[in-house]
Design a protein around this motif. Structure first.
Motif, PDB file in Angstrom:
ATOM      1  N   TRP A   1       0.847  -1.204   0.000  1.00 12.59           N
ATOM      2  CA  TRP A   1       0.000   0.000   0.000  1.00 12.59           C
ATOM      3  C   TRP A   1       0.876   1.245   0.000  1.00 12.59           C
ATOM      4  O   TRP A   1       0.600   2.239  -0.657  1.00 12.59           O
ATOM      5  CB  TRP A   1      -0.899  -0.038   1.231  1.00 12.59           C
ATOM      6  CG  TRP A   1      -1.767   1.173   1.356  1.00 12.59           C
ATOM      7  CD1 TRP A   1      -1.428   2.400   1.833  1.00 12.59           C
ATOM      8  CD2 TRP A   1      -3.120   1.272   0.950  1.00 12.59           C
ATOM      9  NE1 TRP A   1      -2.493   3.247   1.767  1.00 12.59           N
ATOM     10  CE2 TRP A   1      -3.538   2.586   1.228  1.00 12.59           C
ATOM     11  CE3 TRP A   1      -4.037   0.378   0.395  1.00 12.59           C
ATOM     12  CZ2 TRP A   1      -4.832   3.009   0.971  1.00 12.59           C
ATOM     13  CZ3 TRP A   1      -5.318   0.824   0.139  1.00 12.59           C
ATOM     14  CH2 TRP A   1      -5.689   2.116   0.416  1.00 12.59           C
TER      15      TRP A   1
ATOM     16  N   ARG B   1      -6.866   0.441  -7.321  1.00 11.98           N
ATOM     17  CA  ARG B   1      -6.925   0.392  -5.874  1.00 11.98           C
ATOM     18  C   ARG B   1      -7.756  -0.759  -5.335  1.00 11.98           C
ATOM     19  O   ARG B   1      -7.465  -1.324  -4.312  1.00 11.98           O
ATOM     20  CB  ARG B   1      -7.463   1.705  -5.332  1.00 11.98           C
ATOM     21  CG  ARG B   1      -6.537   2.295  -4.344  1.00 11.98           C
ATOM     22  CD  ARG B   1      -7.044   3.611  -3.878  1.00 11.98           C
ATOM     23  NE  ARG B   1      -6.630   4.675  -4.741  1.00 11.98           N
ATOM     24  CZ  ARG B   1      -7.467   5.431  -5.425  1.00 11.98           C
ATOM     25  NH1 ARG B   1      -8.750   5.236  -5.379  1.00 11.98           N
ATOM     26  NH2 ARG B   1      -6.995   6.378  -6.163  1.00 11.98           N
TER      27      ARG B   1
ATOM     28  N   PRO C   1     -12.725   2.570   9.989  1.00 16.35           N
ATOM     29  CA  PRO C   1     -12.922   3.668   9.032  1.00 16.35           C
ATOM     30  C   PRO C   1     -11.616   4.409   8.757  1.00 16.35           C
ATOM     31  O   PRO C   1     -10.742   4.454   9.621  1.00 16.35           O
ATOM     32  CB  PRO C   1     -13.922   4.584   9.734  1.00 16.35           C
ATOM     33  CG  PRO C   1     -13.886   4.225  11.167  1.00 16.35           C
ATOM     34  CD  PRO C   1     -13.401   2.810  11.278  1.00 16.35           C
TER      35      PRO C   1
ATOM     36  N   GLN D   1     -13.606   9.039   6.628  1.00 20.17           N
ATOM     37  CA  GLN D   1     -14.858   8.368   7.004  1.00 20.17           C
ATOM     38  C   GLN D   1     -15.182   8.647   8.467  1.00 20.17           C
ATOM     39  O   GLN D   1     -16.319   8.936   8.828  1.00 20.17           O
ATOM     40  CB  GLN D   1     -14.731   6.860   6.751  1.00 20.17           C
ATOM     41  CG  GLN D   1     -14.639   6.522   5.271  1.00 20.17           C
ATOM     42  CD  GLN D   1     -14.091   5.133   4.997  1.00 20.17           C
ATOM     43  OE1 GLN D   1     -13.758   4.387   5.900  1.00 20.17           O
ATOM     44  NE2 GLN D   1     -13.973   4.796   3.714  1.00 20.17           N
TER      45      GLN D   1
ATOM     46  N   GLN E   1      -7.213  13.307   0.128  1.00 18.73           N
ATOM     47  CA  GLN E   1      -6.545  12.933  -1.112  1.00 18.73           C
ATOM     48  C   GLN E   1      -7.173  11.688  -1.723  1.00 18.73           C
ATOM     49  O   GLN E   1      -7.953  10.978  -1.077  1.00 18.73           O
ATOM     50  CB  GLN E   1      -5.059  12.718  -0.860  1.00 18.73           C
ATOM     51  CG  GLN E   1      -4.775  11.459  -0.093  1.00 18.73           C
ATOM     52  CD  GLN E   1      -3.323  11.403   0.338  1.00 18.73           C
ATOM     53  OE1 GLN E   1      -2.932  12.053   1.299  1.00 18.73           O
ATOM     54  NE2 GLN E   1      -2.538  10.620  -0.353  1.00 18.73           N
TER      55      GLN E   1
ATOM     56  N   LYS F   1     -13.253   8.356   0.262  1.00 19.80           N
ATOM     57  CA  LYS F   1     -14.389   9.279   0.127  1.00 19.80           C
ATOM     58  C   LYS F   1     -15.597   8.578  -0.477  1.00 19.80           C
ATOM     59  O   LYS F   1     -16.719   8.746  -0.014  1.00 19.80           O
ATOM     60  CB  LYS F   1     -13.997  10.481  -0.752  1.00 19.80           C
ATOM     61  CG  LYS F   1     -12.934  11.365  -0.149  1.00 19.80           C
ATOM     62  CD  LYS F   1     -12.631  12.568  -1.017  1.00 19.80           C
ATOM     63  CE  LYS F   1     -12.074  12.193  -2.373  1.00 19.80           C
ATOM     64  NZ  LYS F   1     -10.756  11.543  -2.309  1.00 19.80           N
TER      65      LYS F   1
ATOM     66  N   ARG G   1     -13.214  17.401  -5.368  1.00 21.94           N
ATOM     67  CA  ARG G   1     -14.000  16.581  -6.259  1.00 21.94           C
ATOM     68  C   ARG G   1     -14.727  15.520  -5.462  1.00 21.94           C
ATOM     69  O   ARG G   1     -14.340  15.175  -4.373  1.00 21.94           O
ATOM     70  CB  ARG G   1     -13.123  15.945  -7.331  1.00 21.94           C
ATOM     71  CG  ARG G   1     -11.973  15.195  -6.777  1.00 21.94           C
ATOM     72  CD  ARG G   1     -11.110  14.716  -7.890  1.00 21.94           C
ATOM     73  NE  ARG G   1     -11.660  13.486  -8.431  1.00 21.94           N
ATOM     74  CZ  ARG G   1     -11.543  12.308  -7.849  1.00 21.94           C
ATOM     75  NH1 ARG G   1     -10.926  12.205  -6.710  1.00 21.94           N
ATOM     76  NH2 ARG G   1     -12.047  11.242  -8.394  1.00 21.94           N
TER      77      ARG G   1
HETATM   78  N1  LIG Z   1     -12.056   1.910   5.795  1.00 22.55           N
HETATM   79  C1  LIG Z   1     -11.432   1.281   4.819  1.00 22.55           C
HETATM   80  N2  LIG Z   1     -10.628   0.239   5.088  1.00 22.55           N
HETATM   81  C2  LIG Z   1      -9.985  -0.408   4.088  1.00 22.55           C
HETATM   82  N3  LIG Z   1     -10.084  -0.098   2.778  1.00 22.55           N
HETATM   83  C3  LIG Z   1     -10.865   0.942   2.463  1.00 22.55           C
HETATM   84  C4  LIG Z   1     -11.599   1.683   3.450  1.00 22.55           C
HETATM   85  N4  LIG Z   1     -12.313   2.651   2.830  1.00 22.55           N
HETATM   86  C5  LIG Z   1     -12.071   2.512   1.520  1.00 22.55           C
HETATM   87  N5  LIG Z   1     -11.216   1.497   1.292  1.00 22.55           N
HETATM   88  C6  LIG Z   1     -10.705   1.026   0.003  1.00 22.55           C
HETATM   89  O1  LIG Z   1      -9.728   1.961  -0.395  1.00 22.55           O
HETATM   90  C7  LIG Z   1      -9.834   2.200  -1.795  1.00 22.55           C
HETATM   91  C8  LIG Z   1     -10.084   3.691  -2.000  1.00 22.55           C
HETATM   92  O2  LIG Z   1     -11.353   4.038  -1.437  1.00 22.55           O
HETATM   93  P1  LIG Z   1     -12.322   5.069  -2.183  1.00 22.55           P
HETATM   94  O3  LIG Z   1     -12.503   4.697  -3.623  1.00 22.55           O
HETATM   95  O4  LIG Z   1     -13.532   5.180  -1.330  1.00 22.55           O
HETATM   96  O5  LIG Z   1     -11.407   6.369  -2.093  1.00 22.55           O
HETATM   97  P2  LIG Z   1     -11.659   7.802  -2.763  1.00 22.55           P
HETATM   98  O6  LIG Z   1     -11.092   8.793  -1.824  1.00 22.55           O
HETATM   99  O7  LIG Z   1     -13.095   7.945  -3.132  1.00 22.55           O
HETATM  100  O8  LIG Z   1     -10.804   7.688  -4.058  1.00 22.55           O
HETATM  101  P3  LIG Z   1     -10.925   8.645  -5.338  1.00 22.55           P
HETATM  102  O9  LIG Z   1     -10.520   9.989  -4.882  1.00 22.55           O
HETATM  103  O10 LIG Z   1      -9.993   8.053  -6.333  1.00 22.55           O
HETATM  104  O11 LIG Z   1     -12.349   8.624  -5.788  1.00 22.55           O
HETATM  105  C9  LIG Z   1     -10.973   1.368  -2.329  1.00 22.55           C
HETATM  106  O12 LIG Z   1     -10.440   0.212  -2.920  1.00 22.55           O
HETATM  107  C10 LIG Z   1     -11.767   1.022  -1.086  1.00 22.55           C
HETATM  108  O13 LIG Z   1     -12.395  -0.247  -1.223  1.00 22.55           O
END
Ligand SMILES: Nc1ncnc2c1ncn2[C@@H]1O[C@H](COP(=O)(O)OP(=O)(O)OP(=O)(O)O)[C@@H](O)[C@H]1O
Length: 323
Positions: free
Chosen positions: A6, A49, A97, A101, A121, A126, A316
């Protein structure tokens, strides 16, 4: 890819984010189709991801590291998610979370849901946050759309829909409809699904022309990838029209800590989720992001976005709770 660390992924994302940031500042002059590129980039990030999180041990270690954007002190139980949703997040391998979150969910799960701006980021959870908020706010007995999520592209809408389906796996009474091209419904029909996800043009048709959706009944309105939407004139106009057909936004509660900021303009939509990788106005910075192993860097506050119903800015993924 699933075995990649990661940490490496975070570093790569940050490098990509830097180049996106430069792109953003020059996009109007250099690349008229940059918005499309950003939507595509975002989709790609999500696809990559979803493999990385297969390595749940690694994620858990990072969530205990205060320098990680996934760092969190709370548990999902403390966020009082419904048991069906708890089962869903655990089945996805989420043990706790992420920071965004932890900060955003209490406000979005409040009754009534609170409007807020949150920035974090890319890849920090999100999407999962606003998906959980939508799933939590639905009343399954009410057979009409209660949550509406707009995405800039067909592909991103389907991708977010997949997250909704995964998280809602143990909540079978909860139904999702896709308002995207090709999904033709009969005129005069009302839809009974609780959550609708789609692209702005089709959603606007479903709300205004075809009246499949009653926008006044929408409790949570999500504008995903909001910077892409707002930088695209057609999407911006459609998103504003859809949002203005909904309920009047509630007054904003004061921001919480450094992650959440109050929206200064009562006409603005509710909750805005933003990435921190795009630079904003110099000197108008209210929060910092810890960079893994590197110096702390500063990012613009949503307050720097200026007045207006849907403002251009360094964020965004948006979630106006217009309840
Ligand atoms: N609490 C958590 N624990 C572990 N993995 C998580 C958690 N929340 C999200 N993820 C995982 O981390 C990755 C990124 O999450 P997410 O797509 O929600 O992020 P994002 O901020 O919306 O990304 P982007 O800005 O690219 O849209 C996803 O593969 C998701 O399944």
């Amino acid at each position: 890819m699933a075995t990649d660390s990661w940490a490496l992924a975070v570093d790569e994302q940050e490098a990509a984010a830097e180049s996106l940031s430069n792109l953003h500042l020059k996009e109007e002059k250099i690349k008229p189709d940059a918005n499309e590129d950003r939507a595509a980039q975002s989709l790609l990030n999500k696809l990559i991801r979803s493999n990385l999180v297969d390595n749940t041990n690694q994620v858990e270690v990072l969530q205990r590291d205060p320098n990680s954007p996934l760092y969190s002190v709370k548990s999902f139980e403390e966020l009082r998610l419904k048991p069906q949703l708890l089962q869903g997040v655990y089945a996805m391998g989420f043990n706790r979370p992420s920071k965004i979150q932890e900060n955003a969910l209490p406000l979005m799960l409040a009754e009534p849901p609170q409007n807020l701006i949150a920035q974090s980021q890319s890849g920090t959870g999100k999407t999962a946050a606003f998906v959980l908020a939508m799933l939590s706010q639905v009343e399954p007995a009410n057979r009409y759309p209660q949550c509406l999520c707009l995405s800039p592209t067909y592909e991103l809408a389907l991708q977010t829909g997949k997250v909704i389906e995964q998280m809602g796996k143990f909540y079978p009474e909860l139904k999702l409809a896709y308002a995207v091209r090709g999904n033709k419904l009969e005129r005069g029909q009302k839809i009974s699904e609780h959550i609708v996800i789609g692209t702005p043009g089709t959603v606007l048709d479903w709300c205004a022309k075809l009246k499949f959706i009653d926008p006044k009944k929408i409790k949570v309105f999500v504008l995903d990838e909001a910077d892409v939407m707002i930088a695209t004139q057609g999407h911006q106009d459609q998103s504003i029209r859809i949002q203005s057909m909904g309920q009047k936004p509630r007054p904003f509660k004061p921001g919480q800590g450094e992650t959440l900021a109050r929206v200064p303009d009562p006409n603005s939509p509710g909750v805005l989720f933003g990435n921190l990788h795009i630079a904003g106005k110099e000197g108008d910075v209210t929060r910092t992001k810890a960079s893994r192993g590197g110096p702390r860097r500063t990012y613009p506050s949503p307050r720097s976005l200026g007045p207006g119903p849907l403002r251009e800015g360094p964020w965004r993924g948006a979630l106006p709770g217009t309840h």
